[in-house]
Enzyme design. Structure first.
Site, short mmCIF file in Angstrom:
data_model
loop_
_atom_site.label_atom_id
_atom_site.label_comp_id
_atom_site.label_asym_id
_atom_site.label_seq_id
_atom_site.Cartn_x
_atom_site.Cartn_y
_atom_site.Cartn_z
N GLN A 18 33.64 31.95 45.51
CA GLN A 18 32.53 32.07 46.45
C GLN A 18 31.48 30.99 46.17
OE1 GLN A 18 32.68 34.15 48.97
NE2 GLN A 18 30.64 33.81 49.80
N LYS A 65 35.45 41.21 51.67
CA LYS A 65 36.78 40.58 51.63
C LYS A 65 37.76 41.47 50.86
CE LYS A 65 35.01 35.83 51.75
NZ LYS A 65 34.65 34.66 50.97
N ASP A 104 40.97 29.17 50.78
CA ASP A 104 39.82 28.68 51.54
C ASP A 104 40.10 27.32 52.19
OD1 ASP A 104 37.45 30.12 51.84
OD2 ASP A 104 36.90 29.86 49.74
N1 GUN Z 1 30.34 30.99 51.15
C1 GUN Z 1 30.04 31.05 52.47
N2 GUN Z 1 31.15 30.94 53.22
C2 GUN Z 1 32.18 30.83 52.35
C3 GUN Z 1 33.59 30.69 52.52
O1 GUN Z 1 34.13 30.66 53.62
N3 GUN Z 1 34.31 30.61 51.37
C4 GUN Z 1 33.72 30.63 50.14
N4 GUN Z 1 34.51 30.53 49.08
N5 GUN Z 1 32.44 30.75 49.95
C5 GUN Z 1 31.67 30.86 51.06
#
Ligand code: GUN
Length: 285
Positions: free
Chosen positions: A97, A53, A120
């Protein structure tokens, strides 16, 4: 007839170019978007995801930082760090995350993100807005699925869309987005009685359960669009989708591969939402 392959890598690349142009324009006005990611612990998959990311953000001119905290960090410390980012005016978007270690409540942390920085779309205020059709941050994987569907040459209005999986991150929000496109939406889950009958009637299938081999060619109507959100590593670490790709490709109208389908789109939508966060707080558009 073989299905049109919805190439997530290429679609993501084109989409990111559009975002890059918008970031450049914003930056020229003195507003550079910034994404801050909190990672607690050293889970390998999470670490590599978070690094991807950051790299993707920087590639299109979005500043990015990873706040990497130890596995044994207390909930109080995570909340303190989050509070700092909520109040840091240089930060446009925040992402925590998940999963988090046991001592840290996921619910408490996600509810503590400033909804205006919640790229998110996991904060209850943003989930609520999505369900009443107000503009808001929409979770990234569902947004990515919808962008792939835009490339499938199918008008969703009145179509039977079947979503497999009812998670808060994918199944439920993607169902809502399909409903916004006037599809007739059915959500299948572990207690569904006759999954095959529902699938066989579907014009669109979105599978998001993480069970390789779940959807076979016998489940899929000729010409249906099949989006595979599954990404389960096999014993060699190779990612497997929920759909038997090789055989379903022969009956579907369009299909996403794994890897290289939904995955690149999810990260793209994190970037999209970070740009949106910066624009919203500057009152642009
Ligand atoms: N863990 C797995 N997928 C995601 C996501 O889309 N966002 C976040 N913050 N954690 C994740």
């Amino acid at each position: 007839m073989s299905a049109k392959v919805l190439d997530g890598k290429q679609i993501a690349k084109d989409y990111r170019q559009g975002l890059k142009d918008q970031v450049e324009e914003l930056t020229s006005k003195g507003y550079t978007p910034k994404l801050s990611v909190i990672l607690v612990g050293n889970d390998g998959a999470s670490l590599s995801y978070v690094k991807s990311k950051k790299k993707a953000a920087e590639k299109i001119g979005i500043t990015s930082e990873i706040v990497h905290l130890d596995e044994d960090t207390s909930e109080e410390e995570v909340l303190k760090e989050l509070d700092r980012l909520n109040n840091d005016d240089s930060v446009s978007g925040i992402l925590v995350q998940v999963p988090l270690p046991d001592q840290v409540s996921e619910q408490k942390v996600l509810e503590s993100i400033d909804p205006a920085k919640d790229v998110d779309g996991f904060h209850p205020a943003n989930i609520g807005k999505l369900y009443i059709d107000e503009q808001t941050f929409v979770p990234c994987t569902p947004l990515g699925v919808m962008e792939l569907l835009n490339h499938a040459d199918m008008d969703l209005e009145g179509k039977n869309a079947v979503v497999i999986g009812r998670s808060h991150i994918v199944g439920q929000p993607v169902s809502k987005l399909l409903l916004q496109k006037n599809a007739t939406v059915t959500i299948l889950h572990s207690r569904t009685k006759d999954m095959h009958a529902h699938l066989k009637d579907a014009d669109v299938i979105v599978s998001a359960v993480g069970r390789p081999g779940l959807v076979t060619k016998d489940d899929v109507k000729e010409g249906a669009v099949v989006i595979d959100v599954g990404n389960t590593p096999d014993e060699n670490g190779k990612l497997k989708g929920d759909v038997e790709y090789d055989e379903v490709k022969e009956v579907a109208g369009a299909i996403t591969p794994v890897p290289g389908g939904v995955g690149p789109m999810t990260i793209t939508m994190v970037l999209n939402n970070t740009l949106l966060a910066e624009k919203m707080r500057r009152g642009i558009e």
